[in-house]
Design an enzyme around this catalytic site. Structure first.
Site, PDB file in Angstrom:
ATOM      1  N   ASP A  26      34.148  42.159  26.530  1.00  0.00           N
ATOM      2  CA  ASP A  26      34.480  42.764  25.242  1.00  0.00           C
ATOM      3  C   ASP A  26      35.222  41.763  24.362  1.00  0.00           C
ATOM      4  O   ASP A  26      35.843  40.827  24.855  1.00  0.00           O
ATOM      5  CB  ASP A  26      35.388  43.988  25.438  1.00  0.00           C
TER       6      ASP A  26
HETATM    7  N1  URA Z   1      34.980  46.212  31.633  1.00  0.00           N
HETATM    8  C1  URA Z   1      35.473  46.428  30.397  1.00  0.00           C
HETATM    9  O1  URA Z   1      35.933  47.519  30.094  1.00  0.00           O
HETATM   10  N2  URA Z   1      35.427  45.421  29.515  1.00  0.00           N
HETATM   11  C2  URA Z   1      34.948  44.190  29.795  1.00  0.00           C
HETATM   12  O2  URA Z   1      34.950  43.303  28.943  1.00  0.00           O
HETATM   13  C3  URA Z   1      34.440  43.986  31.100  1.00  0.00           C
HETATM   14  C4  URA Z   1      34.466  45.018  31.990  1.00  0.00           C
END
Ligand code: URA
Length: 207
Positions: A71
């Site tokens: 993310d």
């Molecule tokens: N899980 C999440 O919530 N975000 C990420 O970036 C990777 C795994």
């Protein structure tokens, strides 16, 4: 002379020429990057104007692609390569590569809660169960946990922890299968060592 589209060649054996000039394949490249928070996991400019991986990958002479995503506000280990077959396998659920995250979560996760965290829960797109979860540290009323999933559903760690009543404050991926982030500084990349590449290939059924 080949006139049909889609003719398959074997790059190990065949020699390909266009107008008498040999077409060579770029060398295979295998990289890990410590993505900082505040970058999109994409190449090329973003429509939103948010920063992307391009500026972090300057100096990598061939075009590599991220195998998996983090993310915008998640930091840590990204594996990038121009080896499509390896990338596909790293992403494929069949090989169950564990992805390890360090998550600072809201509130104190006590022993009982830790037990229920390990059991799994129903999310809106199906059941989710971590491979393992442990407490690393209590920090000013919050808890730093290590949580491992081998699946790659979107926002899996954040959704899981929110459902469990401990929303994620900060998230960092520290390992993918045999690859470890180690002390690679934020925003920096490096090539895999031969030993890392060998282990990664072996862990997804390649020689
Ligand atoms: N899980 C999440 O919530 N975000 C990420 O970036 C990777 C795994």
């Amino acid at each position: 002379m080949v006139r049909d589209l889609g003719v398959k060649i074997d790059p190990e054996v065949d020699r390909v020429e266009v107008d008498g000039k040999e077409v060579t394949q770029p060398p295979k490249r295998y990289i890990i990057l410590n993505k900082p928070a505040g970058y999109l996991t994409q190449l090329g400019p973003s429509q939103s104007g948010k920063r992307t991986l391009d500026e972090l990958l300057r100096g990598v002479a061939v075009r590599v692609f991220p195998a998996g995503r983090l993310d915008y506000n998640t930091e840590g280990l990204l594996f990038l390569t121009n080896d499509g077959e390896l990338a596909n396998r790293v992403l494929h659920p069949r090989y169950k590569l564990p992805k390890v995250y360090h998550a600072l979560v809201k509130g104190k996760v006590g022993r009982n809660r830790l037990r229920s965290l390990a059991k799994g829960t129903e999310l809106e797109d199906g059941f989710a169960e971590p491979d393992s979860v442990r407490i690393l540290e209590y920090m000013a009323g919050n808890t730093l946990i290590e949580i491992t999933f081998h699946e790659g559903r979107k926002h899996i760690v954040k959704r899981y922890m929110a459902k469990m009543g401990h929303p994620v404050i900060k998230l960092k991926r520290v390992a993918i299968g045999p690859l470890r982030l180690g002390n690679l500084p934020s925003g920096k990349w490096r090539d895999l060592t031969e030993s890392e590449l060998r282990k990664l290939k072996r862990s997804v059924g390649l020689k």
